[in-house]
Design a protein around this motif. Structure first.
Motif, short mmCIF file in Angstrom:
data_model
loop_
_atom_site.label_atom_id
_atom_site.label_comp_id
_atom_site.label_asym_id
_atom_site.label_seq_id
_atom_site.Cartn_x
_atom_site.Cartn_y
_atom_site.Cartn_z
N PHE A 156 1.29 -1.47 -0.07
CA PHE A 156 -0.19 0.05 -0.26
C PHE A 156 0.84 0.75 -0.13
O PHE A 156 0.68 2.10 -0.75
CB PHE A 156 -1.04 0.11 0.92
N HIS A 158 3.40 1.99 -1.89
CA HIS A 158 3.77 2.39 -2.64
C HIS A 158 2.75 2.40 -3.63
O HIS A 158 2.59 2.34 -5.40
CB HIS A 158 4.62 1.21 -3.50
N VAL A 159 1.86 2.69 -3.60
CA VAL A 159 0.83 2.75 -4.16
C VAL A 159 1.31 4.94 -4.62
O VAL A 159 1.25 5.19 -3.52
CB VAL A 159 -1.22 3.08 -4.00
N CYS A 175 4.93 8.04 -3.63
CA CYS A 175 3.83 7.10 -3.42
C CYS A 175 3.12 7.71 -1.87
O CYS A 175 3.74 8.57 -1.67
CB CYS A 175 4.97 5.49 -2.94
N GLY A 226 -4.79 7.02 -0.94
CA GLY A 226 -4.29 5.62 -0.78
C GLY A 226 -6.04 5.55 -0.60
O GLY A 226 -6.53 3.80 -0.45
N GLY A 229 -8.77 4.61 -1.99
CA GLY A 229 -9.02 3.82 -3.42
C GLY A 229 -9.36 1.91 -2.92
O GLY A 229 -10.09 1.31 -3.31
#
Ligand SMILES: [Zn+2]
Length: 303
Positions: A156, A158-159, A175, A226, A229
């Protein structure tokens, strides 16, 4: 009662404990990840030796190690961990040789998420997000922590939430981790001329130092984007935050909940809370890996 030696490996510190099959921490010992010119693997071996001594007459049945990065849990190999500089490190073999005990090695966030699941009796879908030096997630879908085809699910941190944004230790730009991890909060505060050695020190300056306010607002925004999403993809029953940064408590949860609610225009946000195991979540997750490797089913219940 049986006990295991548990280590939660982080980018900054190694958190060790002797944990029993009820999830109780009998003794604790921490060690910096890098110390006296020694790398993470050498310090891990030294810490496990210390824990063996601390366990004394309890005779541990196994060692459990939770690490960040991409972990091949079948062989106990860390395929890649950017914050540790590890690539194809056979941790299980290394520790089994050193201790003569069975060793379970797994992904830190997934293990902590499963420990949280055991403690809370959750069998549905939820997301566990430890925020420390880095950020990961355990995605528990209908009771199962998703590991992905190569053990790399749940990254997560590196989303990308800000395309073309600040560079992340992983090499990507924008990120979540580049704004919201503990290391990022401190680094970004210092880049603005502030002085702080930890996220807690930055948090203590909120409302007093506009630079602290700015980097904290950026961290909350990145996390909210994040989690928006994740909420859309998984419709989780709840979002559980762990790791050192979650120790900020309401200072993190309140603005994050508000921001997430404002981003989710047509649905309500899932409830947000901090981990039931609190700061021990990583250690207990590592202990779970040890018990599983030893074939012991622990009874982790919180009162
Ligand atoms: Zn990244």
């Amino acid at each position: 009662m049986s006990v295991v030696l548990a280590v939660d490996v982080g980018g900054t510190g190694l958190k060790g404990a002797v944990v029993d099959d009820r999830g109780r921490t009998l003794a604790r010992r921490d060690r910096p990840t890098r110390l006296d010119g020694r790398g993470p693997a050498d310090n891990l071996l030294a810490l496990v030796a210390d824990l063996t001594a601390l366990a004394g007459a309890e005779e541990p049945v196994a060692v459990g190690v939770g690490t960040p990065g991409i972990v091949d849990e079948a062989t106990g190999t860390v395929v890649y961990a950017s914050n540790l500089g590890w690539r194809d490190v056979g941790l299980r073999a290394l520790l089994e040789d050193a201790t003569g005990l069975p060793v379970g090695v797994g992904h830190d966030a997934r293990a902590a998420g499963r420990a949280e699941q055991l403690a809370s009796g959750t069998h549905g879908s939820f997301v566990f997000v430890p925020i420390g030096t880095g950020i990961a997630a355990a995605l528990v879908v209908e009771g199962t922590a998703v590991s992905g085809v190569s053990g790399a699910a749940g990254e997560f941190g590196h989303v990308v939430v800000h395309p073309g944004g600040e560079v992340c230790p992983c090499g990507q730009h924008g990120c979540v981790e580049a704004y919201a991890a503990g290391g990022a909060v401190v680094r970004r505060f210092r880049a603005r001329g502030g002085e702080a050695a930890s996220t807690a020190e930055v948090v203590a300056l909120l409302g007093w130092d506009p630079r602290a306010d700015e980097v904290w607002a950026d961290a909350v925004r990145a996390l909210a984007l994040g989690l928006q999403g994740l909420t859309m993809l998984l419709d989780p029953a709840e979002i559980v935050l762990g790791g050192g940064v979650s120790g900020a408590g309401a200072v993190l949860l309140d603005p994050l909940g508000a921001e997430l609610a404002s981003l989710l225009t047509w649905r309500s946000p899932p409830p947000l809370r901090t981990a039931r195991w609190g700061a021990q979540a990583g250690r207990v997750g590592a202990a779970l890996l040890g018990f599983e490797r030893a074939g012991v089913t622990p009874d982790f219940q919180l009162g």
